[in-house]
Design a protein around this motif. Structure first.
Motif, PDB file in Angstrom:
ATOM      1  N   CYS A   1      -0.976   4.650  10.048  1.00 50.21           N
ATOM      2  CA  CYS A   1      -2.411   4.377   9.944  1.00 50.21           C
ATOM      3  C   CYS A   1      -3.127   5.695   9.666  1.00 50.21           C
ATOM      4  O   CYS A   1      -2.952   6.666  10.416  1.00 50.21           O
ATOM      5  CB  CYS A   1      -2.930   3.749  11.230  1.00 50.21           C
ATOM      6  SG  CYS A   1      -4.714   3.479  11.242  1.00 50.21           S
ATOM      7  N   THR A   2      -3.915   5.716   8.608  1.00 47.10           N
ATOM      8  CA  THR A   2      -4.622   6.950   8.251  1.00 47.10           C
ATOM      9  C   THR A   2      -5.778   7.250   9.209  1.00 47.10           C
ATOM     10  O   THR A   2      -6.214   8.385   9.307  1.00 47.10           O
ATOM     11  CB  THR A   2      -5.157   6.883   6.814  1.00 47.10           C
ATOM     12  OG1 THR A   2      -6.005   5.733   6.692  1.00 47.10           O
ATOM     13  CG2 THR A   2      -4.029   6.802   5.807  1.00 47.10           C
ATOM     14  N   ALA A   3      -6.246   6.237   9.919  1.00 47.60           N
ATOM     15  CA  ALA A   3      -7.373   6.451  10.832  1.00 47.60           C
ATOM     16  C   ALA A   3      -6.938   7.054  12.159  1.00 47.60           C
ATOM     17  O   ALA A   3      -7.581   7.964  12.679  1.00 47.60           O
ATOM     18  CB  ALA A   3      -8.114   5.136  11.064  1.00 47.60           C
TER      19      ALA A   3
ATOM     20  N   PHE B   1       3.924   0.861  17.325  1.00 45.29           N
ATOM     21  CA  PHE B   1       3.612  -0.548  17.560  1.00 45.29           C
ATOM     22  C   PHE B   1       4.778  -1.235  18.252  1.00 45.29           C
ATOM     23  O   PHE B   1       4.607  -1.989  19.202  1.00 45.29           O
ATOM     24  CB  PHE B   1       3.278  -1.258  16.243  1.00 45.29           C
ATOM     25  CG  PHE B   1       3.174  -2.752  16.375  1.00 45.29           C
ATOM     26  CD1 PHE B   1       2.162  -3.327  17.125  1.00 45.29           C
ATOM     27  CD2 PHE B   1       4.095  -3.587  15.764  1.00 45.29           C
ATOM     28  CE1 PHE B   1       2.059  -4.703  17.263  1.00 45.29           C
ATOM     29  CE2 PHE B   1       4.001  -4.962  15.895  1.00 45.29           C
ATOM     30  CZ  PHE B   1       2.988  -5.515  16.648  1.00 45.29           C
ATOM     31  N   LYS B   2       5.986  -0.972  17.784  1.00 51.42           N
ATOM     32  CA  LYS B   2       7.166  -1.596  18.374  1.00 51.42           C
ATOM     33  C   LYS B   2       7.303  -1.192  19.838  1.00 51.42           C
ATOM     34  O   LYS B   2       7.631  -2.003  20.694  1.00 51.42           O
ATOM     35  CB  LYS B   2       8.412  -1.201  17.601  1.00 51.42           C
ATOM     36  CG  LYS B   2       9.663  -1.858  18.137  1.00 51.42           C
ATOM     37  CD  LYS B   2      10.889  -1.216  17.543  1.00 51.42           C
ATOM     38  CE  LYS B   2      12.131  -1.699  18.222  1.00 51.42           C
ATOM     39  NZ  LYS B   2      12.160  -1.519  19.652  1.00 51.42           N
TER      40      LYS B   2
ATOM     41  N   GLY C   1      -3.210   1.032  17.484  1.00 54.73           N
ATOM     42  CA  GLY C   1      -4.057   2.126  17.944  1.00 54.73           C
ATOM     43  C   GLY C   1      -5.526   1.917  17.644  1.00 54.73           C
ATOM     44  O   GLY C   1      -6.386   2.378  18.386  1.00 54.73           O
ATOM     45  N   CYS C   2      -5.855   1.218  16.527  1.00 56.16           N
ATOM     46  CA  CYS C   2      -7.254   1.006  16.156  1.00 56.16           C
ATOM     47  C   CYS C   2      -7.341  -0.231  15.254  1.00 56.16           C
ATOM     48  O   CYS C   2      -6.327  -0.801  14.872  1.00 56.16           O
ATOM     49  CB  CYS C   2      -7.818   2.234  15.442  1.00 56.16           C
ATOM     50  SG  CYS C   2      -7.164   2.500  13.782  1.00 56.16           S
TER      51      CYS C   2
ATOM     52  N   THR D   1      -4.928  -3.370   8.819  1.00 58.19           N
ATOM     53  CA  THR D   1      -4.878  -3.236   7.367  1.00 58.19           C
ATOM     54  C   THR D   1      -3.629  -2.482   6.940  1.00 58.19           C
ATOM     55  O   THR D   1      -2.927  -2.900   6.022  1.00 58.19           O
ATOM     56  CB  THR D   1      -6.133  -2.483   6.860  1.00 58.19           C
ATOM     57  OG1 THR D   1      -7.289  -3.169   7.315  1.00 58.19           O
ATOM     58  CG2 THR D   1      -6.137  -2.398   5.356  1.00 58.19           C
ATOM     59  N   HIS D   2      -3.325  -1.399   7.620  1.00 58.90           N
ATOM     60  CA  HIS D   2      -2.190  -0.561   7.239  1.00 58.90           C
ATOM     61  C   HIS D   2      -0.842  -1.226   7.502  1.00 58.90           C
ATOM     62  O   HIS D   2       0.136  -0.920   6.816  1.00 58.90           O
ATOM     63  CB  HIS D   2      -2.258   0.794   7.951  1.00 58.90           C
ATOM     64  CG  HIS D   2      -3.420   1.623   7.520  1.00 58.90           C
ATOM     65  ND1 HIS D   2      -3.456   2.260   6.306  1.00 58.90           N
ATOM     66  CD2 HIS D   2      -4.602   1.887   8.118  1.00 58.90           C
ATOM     67  CE1 HIS D   2      -4.605   2.896   6.181  1.00 58.90           C
ATOM     68  NE2 HIS D   2      -5.325   2.688   7.269  1.00 58.90           N
ATOM     69  N   PHE D   3      -0.771  -2.112   8.496  1.00 61.30           N
ATOM     70  CA  PHE D   3       0.502  -2.738   8.852  1.00 61.30           C
ATOM     71  C   PHE D   3       0.565  -4.202   8.427  1.00 61.30           C
ATOM     72  O   PHE D   3       1.305  -4.995   9.006  1.00 61.30           O
ATOM     73  CB  PHE D   3       0.744  -2.601  10.360  1.00 61.30           C
ATOM     74  CG  PHE D   3       0.912  -1.172  10.793  1.00 61.30           C
ATOM     75  CD1 PHE D   3       2.062  -0.470  10.481  1.00 61.30           C
ATOM     76  CD2 PHE D   3      -0.092  -0.536  11.484  1.00 61.30           C
ATOM     77  CE1 PHE D   3       2.210   0.851  10.870  1.00 61.30           C
ATOM     78  CE2 PHE D   3       0.047   0.785  11.883  1.00 61.30           C
ATOM     79  CZ  PHE D   3       1.200   1.484  11.573  1.00 61.30           C
TER      80      PHE D   3
END
Length: 169
Positions: free
Chosen positions: A68-70, A78-79, A85-86, A91-93
């Motif tokens: 995640c770029t943010a 995540f696993k 995290g946000c 969107t990223h995953f």
């Protein structure tokens, strides 16, 4: 004596057996005590829903190259935690999430759900509001025949609505 089940991860004798039913399909995971503890399965507070969703014991580990770029969160994070995290992580995953969601739900987009009675009540309220507005305009314009028709229709709608709709009228 029957052969004992083997751990899906290391082939030791399995002592922990998980069964998950998704869309009427049974998915079984057999783990030895050590692998179950490593996955956090034996500790309810450490057991991660993401482990089941990702079927970590059956599929290859997610790669940490997607980030995640943010917030810098990775698929491994995540696993490990079962959480993102946000809000940008969703969107990223997407590539990681969509297959999981599709096995759990009808599609991967949330469409929400409104009870039919609530929809009917809102539709009835909107119709009555429109008729009352039309009635007021007809009276102001001295179109009494139209006003009488709107009044009769309002009465008819309220009668068909039943006692709960007439209580505040």
């Amino acid at each position: 004596m029957a052969n004992p089940l083997k751990c899906d991860l290391c082939s030791k004798p399995a002592t922990v057996h998980l069964t998950q039913i998704v869309n009427s399909k049974i998915h079984k995971v057999d783990l030895c005590e050590a692998c179950a503890q490593a996955k956090g399965v034996t500790d309810p507070s450490g057991f991660s829903l993401a482990d089941l969703l990702l079927k970590a014991s059956l599929n290859p580990e997610p790669t940490g190259d997607v980030k995640c770029t943010a917030c810098g969160f990775t698929a491994q994070d995540f696993k490990k935690t079962g959480r993102f995290g946000c809000s940008d992580c969703y969107t990223h995953f997407t590539r990681l999430l969509e297959p999981m969601l599709e096995t759990m739900h009808k599609g991967s987009a949330h469409s929400g759900k409104v009870p039919q009675r609530a929809l009917d009540r809102r539709s009835l309220y909107e119709r009555l509001t429109r008729l009352e507005t039309d009635l007021d305009q007809a009276i102001k314009a001295e179109r009494y025949e139209d006003a009488a028709r709107y009044r009769d229709e309002i009465t008819q709608v309220r009668q068909s609505a039943g006692p709960q709709e007439n209580a505040g009228k």
